[in-house]
Design an enzyme around this catalytic site. Structure first.
Site, mmCIF file in Angstrom:
data_model
loop_
_atom_site.group_PDB
_atom_site.id
_atom_site.type_symbol
_atom_site.label_atom_id
_atom_site.label_comp_id
_atom_site.label_asym_id
_atom_site.label_seq_id
_atom_site.Cartn_x
_atom_site.Cartn_y
_atom_site.Cartn_z
ATOM 1 N NE ARG A 244 -51.097 -4.978 20.512
ATOM 2 C CZ ARG A 244 -50.943 -5.517 19.318
ATOM 3 N NH1 ARG A 244 -49.770 -6.012 18.963
ATOM 4 N NH2 ARG A 244 -51.952 -5.575 18.458
ATOM 5 C CB CYS B 10 -50.189 -12.670 15.566
ATOM 6 S SG CYS B 10 -51.326 -12.416 16.948
ATOM 7 N N GLY C 86 -50.807 -6.588 27.274
ATOM 8 C CA GLY C 86 -50.854 -7.874 27.957
ATOM 9 C C GLY C 86 -51.341 -9.008 27.099
ATOM 10 C CG PHE C 87 -53.467 -11.951 29.048
ATOM 11 C CD1 PHE C 87 -54.748 -12.476 29.146
ATOM 12 C CD2 PHE C 87 -52.915 -11.353 30.181
ATOM 13 C CE1 PHE C 87 -55.469 -12.407 30.335
ATOM 14 C CE2 PHE C 87 -53.624 -11.280 31.374
ATOM 15 C CZ PHE C 87 -54.902 -11.812 31.451
ATOM 16 N N GLY D 213 -45.371 -6.798 18.685
ATOM 17 C CA GLY D 213 -46.241 -7.692 17.946
ATOM 18 C C GLY D 213 -46.877 -7.036 16.733
ATOM 19 C CB ILE E 181 -52.779 -6.554 12.826
ATOM 20 C CG1 ILE E 181 -54.155 -5.894 12.958
ATOM 21 C CG2 ILE E 181 -52.840 -7.801 11.943
ATOM 22 C CD1 ILE E 181 -54.643 -5.257 11.668
ATOM 23 C CB ILE F 242 -48.776 -12.516 24.900
ATOM 24 C CG1 ILE F 242 -49.527 -13.478 25.833
ATOM 25 C CG2 ILE F 242 -47.869 -11.596 25.726
ATOM 26 C CD1 ILE F 242 -48.617 -14.385 26.639
#
Length: 219
Positions: free
Chosen positions: A69, A178, A159-160, A71, A73, A147
């Site tokens: 994905r 993040c 996703g979230f 983003g 960690i 997210i």
């Protein structure tokens, strides 16, 4: 999107859930399954997106699952409601719009609990802005829902994650969540000063996510 199948899967190991995501993704791509959202919890695990820097990882040797994905960690664990919408996006594919829709839904969930969450420019997720919290004192901006997504062949994955009543210190204390150093993390429980388990939030999450995801025109 006119149909969204929701599967409440309970507590699922991360690798098992990732395998299930990929299987459902393949079915949605080929048209043998409808758009699907998995709602679940994970046993405690760190997952690192493609932009994670070495210094953002745990420094004590704690295992990290590297995933595909976007983003950086983050942590998943008990008390956190994780959602994986596996949905076909309209052409032209707009990943940012998909993220913004999920943010709107999560902000609406927070509002149901009397928590004023917001979108923050340049940062994904749902945020409670800096201010004075009664009984706690001054607080920085803090993320209540994260997210991170991937889109392959026009269909979303990952996703979230909404923090309901996780152990925030144990979960996020050993990483830079993040990759953000100037803000914190929070939960429904921390903001309200009472326990808000996943079971109390899951209906609202399903309803608000269903509203934004099924409102997108079909491809």
């Amino acid at each position: 999107m006119s149909e969204l199948r929701v599967v409440r899967a309970g507590l699922v190991e991360y690798q098992e859930a990732w395998d299930r995501q990929r299987a459902v993704h393949a079915e949605v791509v080929e048209g043998s399954s409808p758009d699907t959202m998995l709602l679940l919890e994970h046993p405690a695990v760190y997952t690192a997106g493609k932009r994670t820097e070495p210094h953002e990882r745990p420094q004590d040797g704690t295992p990290v699952v590297d995933v595909d994905r976007g983003g950086k960690i983050t942590w998943h664990g008990p008390g956190q409601l994780v959602g994986y919408p596996i949905v076909k996006l309209p052409d032209p594919v707009d990943v940012v719009a998909h993220v913004r829709r999920m943010e709107v839904a999560l902000i609406a969930v927070c509002a149901r609990f009397g928590i004023a969450a917001e979108q923050v420019e340049g940062r994904s997720g749902a945020w409670v802005r800096a201010g004075y919290q009664p009984g706690v004192g001054p607080q920085p901006d803090r993320k209540i829902a994260a997210i991170g997504v991937r889109v392959s062949r026009g269909v979303t994955m990952h996703g979230f994650a909404l923090n309901c009543d996780p152990d925030l210190t144990a979960g996020f204390g050993g990483i830079i969540p993040c990759g953000i150093t100037d803000a914190g993390v929070t939960s429904l429980s921390a903001e309200l000063g009472r326990d808000v388990p996943v079971a109390e939030a899951i209906d609202a999450v399903e309803e608000e996510m269903r509203a934004v995801l099924t409102a997108v025109p079909a491809r």
